[in-house]
Design a protein around this motif. Structure first.
Motif, short mmCIF file in Angstrom:
data_model
loop_
_atom_site.label_atom_id
_atom_site.label_comp_id
_atom_site.label_asym_id
_atom_site.label_seq_id
_atom_site.Cartn_x
_atom_site.Cartn_y
_atom_site.Cartn_z
N GLU A 41 -4.21 -10.72 -2.80
CA GLU A 41 -5.67 -10.69 -2.68
C GLU A 41 -6.23 -9.27 -2.65
O GLU A 41 -7.45 -9.09 -2.66
CB GLU A 41 -6.10 -11.42 -1.41
N PHE A 42 -5.34 -8.27 -2.61
CA PHE A 42 -5.79 -6.89 -2.39
C PHE A 42 -5.09 -5.91 -3.33
O PHE A 42 -4.05 -6.21 -3.90
CB PHE A 42 -5.47 -6.45 -0.95
N GLN A 43 -5.68 -4.74 -3.44
CA GLN A 43 -4.98 -3.59 -3.98
C GLN A 43 -4.46 -2.82 -2.77
O GLN A 43 -5.20 -2.08 -2.13
CB GLN A 43 -5.92 -2.70 -4.78
N ILE A 44 -3.20 -3.01 -2.45
CA ILE A 44 -2.62 -2.31 -1.31
C ILE A 44 -2.24 -0.91 -1.76
O ILE A 44 -1.38 -0.74 -2.63
CB ILE A 44 -1.39 -3.07 -0.76
N GLU A 45 -2.87 0.09 -1.18
CA GLU A 45 -2.66 1.47 -1.62
C GLU A 45 -1.83 2.28 -0.64
O GLU A 45 -1.41 3.40 -0.97
CB GLU A 45 -4.00 2.13 -1.88
N GLY A 46 -1.60 1.77 0.54
CA GLY A 46 -0.78 2.52 1.49
C GLY A 46 -0.39 1.68 2.68
O GLY A 46 -1.17 0.83 3.14
N LEU A 47 0.83 1.89 3.16
CA LEU A 47 1.31 1.30 4.41
C LEU A 47 1.84 2.48 5.23
O LEU A 47 2.92 3.01 4.95
CB LEU A 47 2.42 0.27 4.15
N VAL A 48 1.07 2.91 6.20
CA VAL A 48 1.37 4.13 6.95
C VAL A 48 1.88 3.77 8.34
O VAL A 48 1.23 3.03 9.08
CB VAL A 48 0.14 5.04 7.05
N SER A 49 3.04 4.29 8.68
CA SER A 49 3.62 4.09 10.01
C SER A 49 3.09 5.15 10.97
O SER A 49 3.31 6.33 10.79
CB SER A 49 5.15 4.18 9.95
N THR A 50 2.35 4.69 11.98
CA THR A 50 1.81 5.60 12.99
C THR A 50 2.14 5.03 14.36
O THR A 50 1.37 4.27 14.92
CB THR A 50 0.29 5.77 12.84
N ASP A 58 10.93 2.50 8.66
CA ASP A 58 12.01 1.50 8.57
C ASP A 58 11.54 0.13 9.02
O ASP A 58 11.99 -0.89 8.49
CB ASP A 58 13.21 1.93 9.44
N ASN A 59 10.63 0.09 9.99
CA ASN A 59 10.13 -1.20 10.46
C ASN A 59 9.27 -1.88 9.40
O ASN A 59 9.26 -3.11 9.31
CB ASN A 59 9.33 -1.01 11.75
N ILE A 60 8.58 -1.10 8.61
CA ILE A 60 7.82 -1.67 7.49
C ILE A 60 8.77 -2.15 6.41
O ILE A 60 8.61 -3.25 5.86
CB ILE A 60 6.83 -0.64 6.93
N PHE A 61 9.78 -1.35 6.11
CA PHE A 61 10.76 -1.74 5.08
C PHE A 61 11.46 -3.05 5.45
O PHE A 61 11.74 -3.88 4.57
CB PHE A 61 11.79 -0.63 4.88
N LEU A 81 1.48 -11.51 -6.86
CA LEU A 81 1.94 -10.84 -5.65
C LEU A 81 2.69 -9.56 -6.04
O LEU A 81 3.45 -9.56 -7.02
CB LEU A 81 2.85 -11.76 -4.84
N PRO A 82 2.52 -8.47 -5.29
CA PRO A 82 3.08 -7.18 -5.71
C PRO A 82 4.60 -7.12 -5.63
O PRO A 82 5.24 -7.82 -4.84
CB PRO A 82 2.45 -6.19 -4.74
N ASN A 83 5.14 -6.26 -6.46
CA ASN A 83 6.58 -6.01 -6.47
C ASN A 83 6.99 -5.32 -5.17
O ASN A 83 6.34 -4.36 -4.73
CB ASN A 83 6.92 -5.12 -7.67
N PRO A 84 8.08 -5.75 -4.53
CA PRO A 84 8.53 -5.11 -3.29
C PRO A 84 8.78 -3.62 -3.42
O PRO A 84 8.48 -2.85 -2.50
CB PRO A 84 9.81 -5.88 -2.95
N ASP A 85 9.33 -3.18 -4.55
CA ASP A 85 9.59 -1.75 -4.71
C ASP A 85 8.29 -0.95 -4.79
O ASP A 85 8.23 0.20 -4.36
CB ASP A 85 10.43 -1.50 -5.96
N ALA A 86 7.24 -1.57 -5.34
CA ALA A 86 5.94 -0.89 -5.36
C ALA A 86 5.41 -0.72 -3.94
O ALA A 86 4.85 0.33 -3.60
CB ALA A 86 4.96 -1.70 -6.20
N LEU A 87 5.61 -1.72 -3.10
CA LEU A 87 5.19 -1.61 -1.70
C LEU A 87 6.01 -0.55 -0.96
O LEU A 87 5.47 0.21 -0.15
CB LEU A 87 5.33 -2.96 -1.00
N ARG A 88 7.30 -0.50 -1.24
CA ARG A 88 8.14 0.52 -0.60
C ARG A 88 7.69 1.93 -1.00
O ARG A 88 7.71 2.85 -0.18
CB ARG A 88 9.61 0.30 -0.97
N THR A 91 4.79 3.23 1.07
CA THR A 91 5.00 3.26 2.52
C THR A 91 5.27 4.70 2.96
O THR A 91 6.20 5.34 2.46
CB THR A 91 6.18 2.34 2.91
N LYS A 92 4.47 5.20 3.88
CA LYS A 92 4.53 6.62 4.26
C LYS A 92 4.62 6.77 5.78
O LYS A 92 4.09 5.95 6.53
CB LYS A 92 3.27 7.35 3.75
N GLN A 93 5.26 7.86 6.19
CA GLN A 93 5.39 8.14 7.61
C GLN A 93 4.19 8.95 8.10
O GLN A 93 3.90 10.04 7.59
CB GLN A 93 6.67 8.93 7.89
N GLY A 94 3.51 8.41 9.08
CA GLY A 94 2.41 9.12 9.70
C GLY A 94 2.87 9.90 10.92
O GLY A 94 4.07 10.07 11.16
#
Length: 411
Positions: A41-50, A58-61, A81-88, A91-94
């Protein structure tokens, strides 16, 4: 994926999640599962661990790994649904540290990614959905203030504001024109199910729709024994259902009111039980001490409040201060500790009251035209949680919609 934009995705909201998954509260794991099940449903552009505790990317992965295992069944119903590697890859460390008194520290991979995505050419704003500390947002705004009008922030505040009071104070003071939903209590309507029908109680819903359903459902038992909390999910639900351009209208993520000030109380010295502040507001205690030849923002004392310890900083010229924000209406006491005699052994009390942000005061932060907060109407409170009924009244709709997606994995 990342900061790219395809023509087929142009109508989907652009979102970036900042999460403290892996910290002391496992509800982010539940919210991450919910996000991944709705990722088409979205354009997911970032998953930031803070996270300021043990959480990392690693918890996001780990959550993406579970999603990958369930993806074949999910894609039978949602092919985009997005490709898992695209989500990985996005994924960035905050940051892993709270901001000092000045409100920012140093750039992180996560704060740099916020800037990069915010600067992308797009007709849509970037929705930054903050599930934990707001430090990476504060850092991004400090490093690139020009992104202020390119992002929209929906922050699950309350306890996160308590831990991130310095970063919040920086944003409210230096970026009052940010488009911000500050959700300090409304989000609790997602999991306070005292008024819910029996079949929508948190544990019952798990037993009926989630338990042992797919890899994500099998994992769900590890968080609150399967009881639904997901206190951060309202930020996502807000852009899923309703008119996100207008926070004053109904949505699954709550209904809010425009506010023009954010409450702040500055005590010159100690406070007492006679001192009343506003719950969710910023409280500061300033103390006089020796003039030291040390950098500003050096930690020189601590303040213990309700069995939790907060750092106190040197502001220069013999002035020392600490910030705090009560996550609910409360009466509490404090005590300071320091190797500096003038800062050691201070004691005091305060009482925080509802509703937030309360009446205007001379120390308040003055906000711009696009800052929104919890509705103060007591008819919309759940117990003492301001605005929570603006979410809880949609409980059947958002849970049963989710149940349909769990059924995809049960085939």
């Amino acid at each position: 994926m990342g900061c790219a934009q395809s023509s087929s995705e142009i109508t989907k909201p652009r979102i970036l999640i900042s999460t403290d998954i892996g910290g002391t509260d496992p509800d982010d794991n539940q919210s991450m599962i919910h996000l991944l099940m709705y990722a088409n449903e979205f354009q997911i552009e970032g998953l930031v661990s803070t996270s300021f505790q043990t959480g990392t990317t690693d918890n996001i992965f780990e959550m993406i790994d579970l999603y990958e295992k369930d993806l074949p069944k999910l894609r039978a119903h949602a092919p985009d649904l997005p490709n898992p590697d695209a989500l990985r890859a996005l994924t960035k460390q905050g940051t892993t540290k709270e901001a000092p008194y000045k409100g920012y520290r140093e750039s992180s991979e996560g704060s740099d990614w916020i800037i990069k995505c915010a600067k992308k050419q797009s007709d849509q704003p970037l929705w930054v959905l903050v599930w934990g500390g707001i430090e990476d947002v504060a850092q991004a705004l400090h490093d690139a203030p020009e992104i202020e009008d390119k992002i929209r922030v929906y922050w699950i505040g309350g306890p996160n504001k308590k831990w991130g009071a310095n970063a919040y104070a920086y944003i409210a003071e230096k970026h009052p024109n940010l488009w911000m939903i500050e959700n300090n209590a409304t989000y609790r309507g997602w999991f306070m199910d005292s008024e819910s029908p029996k079949d929508l109680k948190a544990k019952v819903f798990f037993e009926n729709y989630i338990k042992n359903v797919g890899h994500m459902g099998t994992d769900f038992i590890n968080y609150y024994e399967g009881r639904i909390k997901m206190g951060d999910t309202p930020s996502l639900a807000y852009v899923m259902n309703g008119n996100p351009d207008d926070p004053t209208t109904e949505s699954w993520g709550g209904e809010f009111v425009k506010i023009n000030h954010s409450s702040r109380t500055i005590f010159q010295g100690n406070s007492s039980i006679a001192d009343t502040v506003v719950a969710y507001g910023i409280q500061e205690w300033h103390f006089k001490g020796p003039e030291l030849d040390i950098p500003q923002d050096s930690v020189c004392f601590t303040m213990e409040i309700s069995k939790q310890v907060w750092p106190g900083y040197y502001l220069g010229k013999g002035v020392y201060a600490t910030r705090y924000s009560s996550k609910k209406p409360e009466a509490a006491s404090y005590k300071t500790s320091s190797a500096i005699p003038e800062l050691d052994g201070h004691t005091g009390q305060y009482v925080s009251i509802k509703p937030w942000p309360g009446k205007k005061d001379k120390d308040d932060y003055v906000l711009g035209e696009n800052w929104y907060g919890d509705l103060p109407d007591e008819a919309l409170f759940l117990k003492d949680q301001q605005g929570a009924k603006t979410i809880s009244r949609h409980r059947e709709a958002f849970l049963m919609d989710w149940a349909k997606r769990w059924a995809w994995l049960n085939n």
